[in-house]
Design a protein around this motif. Structure first.
Motif, mmCIF file in Angstrom:
data_model
loop_
_atom_site.group_PDB
_atom_site.id
_atom_site.type_symbol
_atom_site.label_atom_id
_atom_site.label_comp_id
_atom_site.label_asym_id
_atom_site.label_seq_id
_atom_site.Cartn_x
_atom_site.Cartn_y
_atom_site.Cartn_z
ATOM 1 N N ILE A 97 7.446 44.005 79.468
ATOM 2 C CA ILE A 97 6.309 44.605 78.767
ATOM 3 C C ILE A 97 5.064 43.811 79.145
ATOM 4 O O ILE A 97 5.059 42.584 79.058
ATOM 5 C CB ILE A 97 6.508 44.557 77.232
ATOM 6 N N ILE A 98 4.033 44.525 79.579
ATOM 7 C CA ILE A 98 2.749 43.887 79.868
ATOM 8 C C ILE A 98 1.759 44.362 78.811
ATOM 9 O O ILE A 98 1.578 45.568 78.614
ATOM 10 C CB ILE A 98 2.229 44.246 81.274
ATOM 11 N N ILE A 99 1.143 43.405 78.123
ATOM 12 C CA ILE A 99 0.140 43.709 77.112
ATOM 13 C C ILE A 99 -1.207 43.258 77.667
ATOM 14 O O ILE A 99 -1.372 42.087 78.028
ATOM 15 C CB ILE A 99 0.444 42.978 75.794
ATOM 16 N N VAL A 100 -2.135 44.203 77.754
ATOM 17 C CA VAL A 100 -3.466 43.885 78.290
ATOM 18 C C VAL A 100 -4.489 44.064 77.175
ATOM 19 O O VAL A 100 -4.539 45.110 76.524
ATOM 20 C CB VAL A 100 -3.839 44.798 79.479
ATOM 21 N N LEU A 101 -5.310 43.033 76.971
ATOM 22 C CA LEU A 101 -6.417 43.083 76.012
ATOM 23 C C LEU A 101 -7.708 43.099 76.814
ATOM 24 O O LEU A 101 -7.925 42.229 77.674
ATOM 25 C CB LEU A 101 -6.386 41.860 75.097
ATOM 26 N N ALA A 102 -8.554 44.086 76.573
ATOM 27 C CA ALA A 102 -9.805 44.221 77.325
ATOM 28 C C ALA A 102 -10.919 44.705 76.412
ATOM 29 O O ALA A 102 -10.664 45.364 75.396
ATOM 30 C CB ALA A 102 -9.613 45.203 78.482
ATOM 31 N N THR A 103 -12.147 44.383 76.788
ATOM 32 C CA THR A 103 -13.301 44.837 76.012
ATOM 33 C C THR A 103 -14.175 45.811 76.796
ATOM 34 O O THR A 103 -15.061 46.420 76.220
ATOM 35 C CB THR A 103 -14.157 43.629 75.562
ATOM 36 N N ASP A 104 -13.929 45.961 78.086
ATOM 37 C CA ASP A 104 -14.702 46.888 78.918
ATOM 38 C C ASP A 104 -14.283 48.318 78.587
ATOM 39 O O ASP A 104 -13.112 48.672 78.754
ATOM 40 C CB ASP A 104 -14.440 46.590 80.391
#
Length: 77
Positions: free
Chosen positions: A32-39
């Motif tokens: 599982i890959i969890i990505v946190l981004a604000t763009d």
């Protein structure tokens, strides 16, 4: 099922997708890959990335300006 967290907050496009791609290279099927981004451009970008790579988008949420994509790696050969 190992989890890989990618903190791409503060990165501008294409930073979050590039960070996701780097994490994906080291992942195995079932991870599982969890990505946190604000763009804000990350939402459509990650959806296109999922279609291109044929992995599974488990969830795509946004809270407090942070977009969280949870991806299950299913297309590694």
């Amino acid at each position: 099922m190992p989890e890989i967290t990618v903190d791409a907050r503060g990165m501008a496009c294409p930073g979050p997708i590039s960070a996701l791609t780097r994490a994906y290279r080291n992942a195995q099927n079932g991870d599982i890959i969890i990505v946190l981004a604000t763009d804000p451009g990350f939402k459509p970008d990650v959806q296109a990335w999922i279609e291109k790579t044929r992995n599974e988008l488990v969830s795509l949420t946004e809270e407090g300006g942070v977009i969280k994509a949870v991806i299950k790696v299913t297309a590694k050969k």
